[in-house]
Write a protein that holds these residues in place. Structure first.
Motif, short mmCIF file in Angstrom:
data_model
loop_
_atom_site.label_atom_id
_atom_site.label_comp_id
_atom_site.label_asym_id
_atom_site.label_seq_id
_atom_site.Cartn_x
_atom_site.Cartn_y
_atom_site.Cartn_z
N ALA A 187 0.83 -1.21 0.00
CA ALA A 187 0.00 0.00 0.00
C ALA A 187 0.86 1.26 0.00
CB ALA A 187 -0.92 -0.01 1.23
N THR A 188 1.97 1.24 0.76
CA THR A 188 2.86 2.40 0.78
C THR A 188 3.48 2.63 -0.59
OG1 THR A 188 3.36 1.96 3.10
CG2 THR A 188 4.88 3.38 1.90
N ALA A 189 3.91 1.55 -1.26
CA ALA A 189 4.51 1.70 -2.59
C ALA A 189 3.51 2.27 -3.59
CB ALA A 189 5.03 0.35 -3.07
N ILE A 190 2.27 1.77 -3.56
CA ILE A 190 1.25 2.27 -4.49
C ILE A 190 0.94 3.74 -4.20
CG2 ILE A 190 -1.15 2.03 -5.20
CD1 ILE A 190 -0.87 -0.97 -4.72
N TYR A 191 0.84 4.09 -2.92
CA TYR A 191 0.53 5.48 -2.58
C TYR A 191 1.66 6.42 -3.01
CZ TYR A 191 -0.13 9.64 0.26
OH TYR A 191 -0.27 10.94 0.67
N LEU A 192 2.91 6.05 -2.72
CA LEU A 192 4.04 6.92 -3.08
C LEU A 192 4.20 7.06 -4.58
CD1 LEU A 192 6.75 5.82 -0.48
CD2 LEU A 192 5.47 7.96 -0.52
N GLU A 193 3.90 6.00 -5.31
CA GLU A 193 4.13 6.02 -6.75
C GLU A 193 2.99 6.68 -7.52
OE1 GLU A 193 6.53 5.46 -10.01
OE2 GLU A 193 6.99 5.03 -7.91
N GLU A 194 1.75 6.52 -7.03
CA GLU A 194 0.61 6.96 -7.82
C GLU A 194 -0.10 8.19 -7.27
OE1 GLU A 194 -0.05 5.66 -10.64
OE2 GLU A 194 1.29 3.92 -10.55
N PHE A 195 -0.12 8.38 -5.95
CA PHE A 195 -0.99 9.41 -5.38
C PHE A 195 -0.24 10.47 -4.57
CE2 PHE A 195 -3.38 5.40 -5.56
CZ PHE A 195 -4.40 5.77 -6.43
N ALA A 196 0.91 10.14 -3.98
CA ALA A 196 1.55 11.07 -3.05
C ALA A 196 2.14 12.26 -3.79
CB ALA A 196 2.65 10.35 -2.27
N PRO A 197 1.94 13.48 -3.28
CA PRO A 197 2.59 14.65 -3.88
C PRO A 197 4.08 14.66 -3.53
CG PRO A 197 1.41 15.29 -1.91
CD PRO A 197 1.08 13.85 -2.13
N LYS A 198 4.84 15.34 -4.35
CA LYS A 198 6.28 15.43 -4.11
C LYS A 198 6.57 16.61 -3.19
CE LYS A 198 7.86 13.29 -8.40
NZ LYS A 198 8.73 13.43 -9.60
N ASN A 199 6.88 16.29 -1.95
CA ASN A 199 7.25 17.30 -0.97
C ASN A 199 8.36 16.75 -0.08
OD1 ASN A 199 5.90 15.54 0.81
ND2 ASN A 199 3.97 16.64 0.49
N PHE A 204 11.56 12.36 2.04
CA PHE A 204 12.21 11.74 3.19
C PHE A 204 11.84 10.26 3.29
CE2 PHE A 204 12.12 10.63 7.74
CZ PHE A 204 13.45 10.84 8.07
N ILE A 205 10.55 9.95 3.03
CA ILE A 205 10.11 8.54 3.08
C ILE A 205 10.80 7.74 1.98
CG2 ILE A 205 8.13 7.03 2.81
CD1 ILE A 205 6.42 9.21 4.07
N ARG A 206 10.87 8.28 0.77
CA ARG A 206 11.54 7.58 -0.33
C ARG A 206 13.02 7.37 -0.02
NH1 ARG A 206 8.02 10.95 -3.53
NH2 ARG A 206 6.58 9.68 -4.77
N LEU A 207 13.65 8.36 0.57
CA LEU A 207 15.07 8.22 0.91
C LEU A 207 15.28 7.10 1.92
CD1 LEU A 207 17.98 9.27 0.81
CD2 LEU A 207 17.37 10.90 2.61
N ASN A 208 14.42 7.01 2.93
CA ASN A 208 14.55 5.95 3.93
C ASN A 208 14.26 4.57 3.34
OD1 ASN A 208 14.91 6.95 6.97
ND2 ASN A 208 13.82 8.51 5.84
N ILE A 209 13.29 4.51 2.42
CA ILE A 209 13.02 3.23 1.77
C ILE A 209 14.21 2.79 0.93
CG2 ILE A 209 11.59 2.13 0.02
CD1 ILE A 209 9.24 3.75 1.04
N SER A 210 14.81 3.74 0.22
CA SER A 210 16.00 3.41 -0.58
C SER A 210 17.14 2.96 0.30
CB SER A 210 16.40 4.64 -1.41
OG SER A 210 15.38 5.02 -2.29
#
Length: 210
Positions: A187-199, A204-210
């Motif tokens: 669910a987090t991956a789908i939200y970040l890729e399709e719906f989340a705005p870039k802020n 920060f969340i993408r950096l921690n996932i990476s």
């Protein structure tokens, strides 16, 4: 006038035949970029060295635990019957020699898979051979393992001690974590890729996932 001569000298230095393409690229690269590349390489080398050291330490610890607990983990009567039926040359007992030779063969095959250059068909064949050899070794070794070690609870007598409670505890923890983490991660991956705005928060969340 001095600036004019300096610019003419720089243009002459950049003229064809005076500098190689590698020198031109190196000279055009900013100092900050070159420093950043050096720092990145140093960081990657440090991570690789620390990870390798951690893996080696973990392997040594696991090997020492297995060697110290082999007397209680293995069924003595099965090992004695194997030693009486077969005689494998070497400085140790027959069973110990068999484990040593099989382990050395699997380690050598794994080293060849990891470091030896070879064509893809041969690599795939050796991967299949390694997987089958590892499965056959585990299946053969299982006949010498004391099965009540996995079905008995902890005891102050080593010959009666088992790991039933921590084993089932680990299975429950892994199962619950998997049931919780799998839908949450998807669910987090789908939200970040399709719906989340870039802020800043999503970055920060993408950096921690990476």
């Amino acid at each position: 006038m001095s600036r004019l001569f300096a610019s003419i000298g720089d243009a002459a230095a950049l003229a064809p035949g005076r500098r190689t393409p590698a020198e031109i690229v190196q000279g055009s690269r900013p100092a900050s970029g070159a420093r950043r590349v050096a720092v990145n390489r140093l960081f990657l080398a440090t991570c690789l060295a620390s990870t390798t050291l951690a893996v080696v330490v973990l392997a040594v610890l696991l090997l020492s635990i297995v060697m110290q607990g082999a007397n209680w983990l293995l069924a003595a009567e099965s090992v004695a019957a194997f030693d009486a039926a077969r005689s494998i040359p070497g400085p140790f007992g027959s069973f110990a020699n068999a484990v040593l030779w099989i382990g050395a063969a699997l380690v050598a095959l794994l080293a060849a898979l990891l470091f030896a250059p070879m064509p893809k068909p041969m690599l795939r064949t050796l991967q299949i051979v390694f997987a089958l050899g590892l499965a056959a070794a585990a299946w053969s070794l299982w006949g010498f393992v004391r099965t009540d070690f996995f079905t008995e609870y902890a005891s102050r007598f080593p010959s009666k001690a088992g790991i039933r409670a921590p084993l089932w505890g680990s299975i429950w923890v892994c199962g619950i974590c998997g049931l919780v983490a799998l839908p949450t991660g998807v669910a987090t991956a789908i939200y970040l890729e399709e719906f989340a705005p870039k802020n800043r928060l999503t970055n920060f969340i993408r950096l921690n996932i990476s």
